[in-house]
Design a protein around this motif. Structure first.
Motif, PDB file in Angstrom:
ATOM      1  N   PRO A 177      -1.147  10.715  -3.569  1.00 11.30           N
ATOM      2  CA  PRO A 177      -1.030  11.499  -2.324  1.00 11.30           C
ATOM      3  C   PRO A 177      -2.376  11.871  -1.705  1.00 11.30           C
ATOM      4  CG  PRO A 177      -0.529  12.840  -4.247  1.00 11.30           C
ATOM      5  CD  PRO A 177      -0.624  11.432  -4.723  1.00 11.30           C
ATOM      6  N   LYS A 178      -3.449  11.823  -2.450  1.00 14.98           N
ATOM      7  CA  LYS A 178      -4.759  12.158  -1.898  1.00 14.98           C
ATOM      8  C   LYS A 178      -5.808  11.262  -2.539  1.00 14.98           C
ATOM      9  CE  LYS A 178      -5.227  15.926  -5.252  1.00 14.98           C
ATOM     10  NZ  LYS A 178      -5.489  17.356  -5.433  1.00 14.98           N
ATOM     11  N   GLU A 179      -7.005  11.323  -1.996  1.00 17.30           N
ATOM     12  CA  GLU A 179      -8.075  10.478  -2.512  1.00 17.30           C
ATOM     13  C   GLU A 179      -8.457  10.884  -3.932  1.00 17.30           C
ATOM     14  OE1 GLU A 179     -11.408  10.441   0.021  1.00 17.30           O
ATOM     15  OE2 GLU A 179     -10.327   9.683   1.781  1.00 17.30           O
ATOM     16  N   ALA A 180      -8.888   9.901  -4.696  1.00 17.25           N
ATOM     17  CA  ALA A 180      -9.330  10.189  -6.056  1.00 17.25           C
ATOM     18  C   ALA A 180     -10.544  11.102  -6.014  1.00 17.25           C
ATOM     19  CB  ALA A 180      -9.669   8.891  -6.774  1.00 17.25           C
ATOM     20  N   ALA A 181     -10.591  12.038  -6.945  1.00 19.96           N
ATOM     21  CA  ALA A 181     -11.691  12.996  -6.976  1.00 19.96           C
ATOM     22  C   ALA A 181     -12.194  13.156  -8.399  1.00 19.96           C
ATOM     23  CB  ALA A 181     -11.232  14.346  -6.430  1.00 19.96           C
ATOM     24  N   ILE A 182     -13.484  13.439  -8.525  1.00 23.16           N
ATOM     25  CA  ILE A 182     -14.086  13.695  -9.828  1.00 23.16           C
ATOM     26  C   ILE A 182     -13.710  15.107 -10.251  1.00 23.16           C
ATOM     27  CG2 ILE A 182     -16.266  13.918 -11.080  1.00 23.16           C
ATOM     28  CD1 ILE A 182     -17.442  11.870  -9.126  1.00 23.16           C
ATOM     29  N   THR A 183     -13.093  15.258 -11.383  1.00 23.16           N
ATOM     30  CA  THR A 183     -12.645  16.574 -11.844  1.00 23.16           C
ATOM     31  C   THR A 183     -13.568  17.174 -12.896  1.00 23.16           C
ATOM     32  OG1 THR A 183     -11.233  15.534 -13.524  1.00 23.16           O
ATOM     33  CG2 THR A 183     -10.240  15.993 -11.368  1.00 23.16           C
TER      34      THR A 183
ATOM     35  N   MET B 123       0.829  -1.202   0.000  1.00 22.36           N
ATOM     36  CA  MET B 123       0.000   0.000   0.000  1.00 22.36           C
ATOM     37  C   MET B 123       0.867   1.257   0.000  1.00 22.36           C
ATOM     38  SD  MET B 123      -2.995  -1.198  -0.207  1.00 22.36           S
ATOM     39  CE  MET B 123      -3.985   0.252   0.095  1.00 22.36           C
ATOM     40  N   LYS B 124       2.119   1.184  -0.493  1.00 18.24           N
ATOM     41  CA  LYS B 124       2.966   2.345  -0.577  1.00 18.24           C
ATOM     42  C   LYS B 124       2.968   2.922  -1.968  1.00 18.24           C
ATOM     43  CE  LYS B 124       6.942  -0.322  -0.556  1.00 18.24           C
ATOM     44  NZ  LYS B 124       8.289  -0.621  -0.263  1.00 18.24           N
TER      45      LYS B 124
END
Length: 225
Positions: A195-201, A190-191
């Motif tokens: 860096p951040k959660e997936a987001a809808i763009t 899990m490395k």
């Protein structure tokens, strides 16, 4: 008279205790299958020929059976009728852009050709062919594919599995247990994740690629510049 929830719960628990022991006992429903009944289900044939029933047949005999029971779907010479599968031909096409998969060009083992015919054919009348008839139809398919040269050669439970098909070498045992074992991990890595959660763009509606009305869907799209 109304019953309190506690009395209902106690009654249910008592019923469960009364029924539970019976589940561990024999219910005396039905009977053991007889050897003859088991034999009726035990008809599968392995690639090595194990399971082949006693019987015999020739391509000459198989031709008559094939014309009567199989040709309406597969053509008189295994060429296929309409959209039904072709059973003969296709040699050298497997690596092409339009492979023709038949008994001669693609199938790996003769004994499993027998198995499929015996279990599933003719379409709509499965398992109506006797072992002798199935051996004969199998021999006829081998003859159509130039694997048997003599239409009077007798195939039987002793020699059928010794006949080799051209594409056998391209089939092999599933080796994922060895080849992919390095990927099996109860604790996956899990490395180096994002860096951040997936987001809808963006959304299809915002990009104007989803017509809102049926009339818009029928309009021709603008030409690509």
């Amino acid at each position: 008279m109304s019953r309190s929830p506690n009395r209902i719960l106690i009654a249910f628990a008592g019923l469960f205790l009364a029924v539970a022991p019976a589940s561990a006992e024999r219910l005396n429903i039905g009977r053991a299958a007889t050897p003859e009944e088991i034999k009726g289900w035990d008809i599968d044939v392995r690639p090595d020929g194990q399971g082949l029933p006693v019987g015999k047949g020739t391509a000459a005999l198989g031709e008559t059976i094939f014309q009567e029971r199989c040709a309406s779907c597969h053509g008189e010479f295994g060429e296929g009728a309409g959209r039904w599968p072709e059973l003969a031909g296709g040699a050298g096409t497997i690596k092409s852009d339009s492979p023709v998969k038949t008994v001669g060009s693609y199938w790996p083992y003769v004994s499993t050709v027998f198995d499929f015919i015996h279990r599933a054919m003719p379409f709509g009348a499965a398992q109506t062919l006797t072992p002798d008839e199935t051996y004969s139809v199998t021999a006829y398919l081998l003859y159509l594919n130039d694997i048997l040269k003599d239409q009077d050669f007798e195939v039987n439970e002793k020699n059928l599995a010794t006949i080799r098909l051209p594409n056998e070498k391209n089939f092999f045992m599933d080796d994922r247990e060895t080849a992919e074992k390095e990927f099996w991990n109860a604790k996956p890595c899990m490395k180096d994740c994002l860096p951040k959660e997936a987001a809808i763009t963006s959304r299809a509606r915002a990009l104007d690629v989803t017509p809102e009305k049926a009339s818009e869907a029928a309009k021709p799209s603008a030409p690509v510049q």
